[in-house]
Design a protein around this motif. Structure first.
Motif, PDB file in Angstrom:
ATOM      1  N   ASN A  85      -8.884  -2.915   8.206  1.00 15.05           N
ATOM      2  CA  ASN A  85      -7.784  -2.209   8.849  1.00 15.05           C
ATOM      3  C   ASN A  85      -6.542  -2.367   7.984  1.00 15.05           C
ATOM      4  N   VAL A  86      -6.131  -1.307   7.313  1.00  8.99           N
ATOM      5  CA  VAL A  86      -4.936  -1.338   6.462  1.00  8.99           C
ATOM      6  C   VAL A  86      -3.730  -1.213   7.388  1.00  8.99           C
ATOM      7  N   LEU A  87      -2.861  -2.223   7.375  1.00 10.02           N
ATOM      8  CA  LEU A  87      -1.752  -2.265   8.322  1.00 10.02           C
ATOM      9  C   LEU A  87      -0.598  -1.355   7.927  1.00 10.02           C
ATOM     10  N   ALA A  88       0.022  -0.788   8.962  1.00 18.70           N
ATOM     11  CA  ALA A  88       1.211   0.047   8.791  1.00 18.70           C
ATOM     12  C   ALA A  88       2.447  -0.842   8.835  1.00 18.70           C
ATOM     13  N   VAL A  89       3.548  -0.330   8.334  1.00 17.40           N
ATOM     14  CA  VAL A  89       4.783  -1.099   8.195  1.00 17.40           C
ATOM     15  C   VAL A  89       5.259  -1.696   9.526  1.00 17.40           C
ATOM     16  N   VAL A 120     -11.547  -1.487  15.252  1.00 13.10           N
ATOM     17  CA  VAL A 120     -10.578  -0.656  14.556  1.00 13.10           C
ATOM     18  C   VAL A 120      -9.271  -0.837  15.313  1.00 13.10           C
ATOM     19  N   LEU A 121      -8.266  -1.395  14.654  1.00 15.60           N
ATOM     20  CA  LEU A 121      -6.998  -1.696  15.307  1.00 15.60           C
ATOM     21  C   LEU A 121      -6.185  -0.424  15.514  1.00 15.60           C
ATOM     22  N   ASP A 122      -5.687  -0.254  16.738  1.00 15.80           N
ATOM     23  CA  ASP A 122      -4.827   0.891  17.027  1.00 15.80           C
ATOM     24  C   ASP A 122      -3.584   0.830  16.145  1.00 15.80           C
ATOM     25  N   GLY A 123      -3.198   1.967  15.603  1.00  7.97           N
ATOM     26  CA  GLY A 123      -1.987   2.046  14.795  1.00  7.97           C
ATOM     27  C   GLY A 123      -2.180   1.701  13.339  1.00  7.97           C
ATOM     28  N   ALA A 124      -3.400   1.309  12.940  1.00 12.63           N
ATOM     29  CA  ALA A 124      -3.628   0.976  11.527  1.00 12.63           C
ATOM     30  C   ALA A 124      -3.417   2.218  10.659  1.00 12.63           C
ATOM     31  N   LEU A 125      -2.911   2.009   9.483  1.00 16.17           N
ATOM     32  CA  LEU A 125      -2.668   3.083   8.528  1.00 16.17           C
ATOM     33  C   LEU A 125      -3.988   3.719   8.091  1.00 16.17           C
ATOM     34  N   ALA A 126      -5.013   2.896   7.928  1.00 19.10           N
ATOM     35  CA  ALA A 126      -6.340   3.372   7.533  1.00 19.10           C
ATOM     36  C   ALA A 126      -7.382   2.376   8.007  1.00 19.10           C
ATOM     37  N   SER A 127      -8.604   2.852   8.159  1.00 13.81           N
ATOM     38  CA  SER A 127      -9.713   1.951   8.467  1.00 13.81           C
ATOM     39  C   SER A 127     -10.878   2.289   7.551  1.00 13.81           C
ATOM     40  N   ILE A 128     -11.509   1.230   7.058  1.00 12.74           N
ATOM     41  CA  ILE A 128     -12.629   1.350   6.136  1.00 12.74           C
ATOM     42  C   ILE A 128     -13.774   0.535   6.726  1.00 12.74           C
ATOM     43  N   HIS A 154      -4.411   7.720   8.332  1.00 14.58           N
ATOM     44  CA  HIS A 154      -3.289   8.430   8.947  1.00 14.58           C
ATOM     45  C   HIS A 154      -2.292   8.718   7.835  1.00 14.58           C
ATOM     46  N   THR A 155      -2.044   9.980   7.554  1.00 18.42           N
ATOM     47  CA  THR A 155      -1.168  10.319   6.434  1.00 18.42           C
ATOM     48  C   THR A 155       0.311  10.327   6.806  1.00 18.42           C
ATOM     49  N   ASP A 156       0.615  10.171   8.083  1.00 15.66           N
ATOM     50  CA  ASP A 156       2.018  10.241   8.509  1.00 15.66           C
ATOM     51  C   ASP A 156       2.660   8.866   8.666  1.00 15.66           C
ATOM     52  N   THR A 171       9.561   3.500   0.814  1.00 11.32           N
ATOM     53  CA  THR A 171      10.032   4.861   1.077  1.00 11.32           C
ATOM     54  C   THR A 171       9.421   5.741  -0.005  1.00 11.32           C
ATOM     55  N   VAL A 172       8.717   6.760   0.417  1.00 13.16           N
ATOM     56  CA  VAL A 172       8.057   7.650  -0.521  1.00 13.16           C
ATOM     57  C   VAL A 172       8.944   8.888  -0.717  1.00 13.16           C
TER      58      VAL A 172
END
Length: 174
Positions: A85-89, A120-128, A154-156, A171-172
């Motif tokens: 689970n790739v974590l979001a900021v 699969v953690l809710d809100g994760a940026l990505a899951s593999i 999640h691309t957003d 910041t992209v």
């Protein structure tokens, strides 16, 4: 050409690779943060990890490096399946929870089973989702190589980053 001709004006003296120096120098490499999860058939398990990398596109392999001191990894390993689970900021508190040994890591954490049964953690940026194929001993950690069986992103959203002992975002700019 001599070595001194390549030297930069701000070059520093090379230090021996003791653990404190390794942590300080390698901390200059910014990484994403993930939570590796699994399920033993009874309950979910997980741990925070910043050593996730793509290994191969064909076959699809990823790797991560659990510490030998991890109490979660042996429980996850038995199931042979993981979800990275790739974590979001905005998930720093989840990172802290999964980095704490012995804690009830899934208390107050929203998740759902993935296709492979791993959380699969809710809100994760990505899951593999992946099946563990190889594990190698490497000093005080292991190197796990897993075959990817499912992907979602999640691309957003933006990633949680770890740099020099602290957490932040990015910041992209297009």
């Amino acid at each position: 050409m001599s070595t001194s001709e390549y030297a930069r004006p701000d070059a520093r003296v090379i230090s021996p690779p003791d653990p404190a120096t390794m942590r300080a120098v390698l901390g200059h490499f910014c990484t994403g943060v993930a939570v590796i999860t699994g399920h033993d058939g009874t309950r979910p398990h997980g741990f925070a990890c910043q050593s996730v990398t793509s290994v191969s596109l064909d076959p699809p392999y990823v790797s991560f490096c659990p510490a030998h001191t991890s109490t979660s990894w042996p429980l996850i390993r038995r199931g042979g399946k993981v979800c990275i689970n790739v974590l979001a900021v905005d998930q720093r508190s989840i990172c802290a929870k999964f980095a704490t040994p012995g804690a009830d890591k899934f208390a107050d954490v929203s998740w759902a089973p993935g296709e492979n049964g791993c959380p699969v953690l809710d809100g994760a940026l990505a899951s593999i989702e992946a099946d563990v194929e190889f594990e190698h001993v490497a000093g005080d950690h292991g190197i796990v190589v897993a075959r990817v069986t499912g992907l979602h992103a999640h691309t957003d959203r933006h990633p949680l980053l770890f740099y020099r002992g602290g957490y932040g975002g990015i910041t992209v700019h297009d």
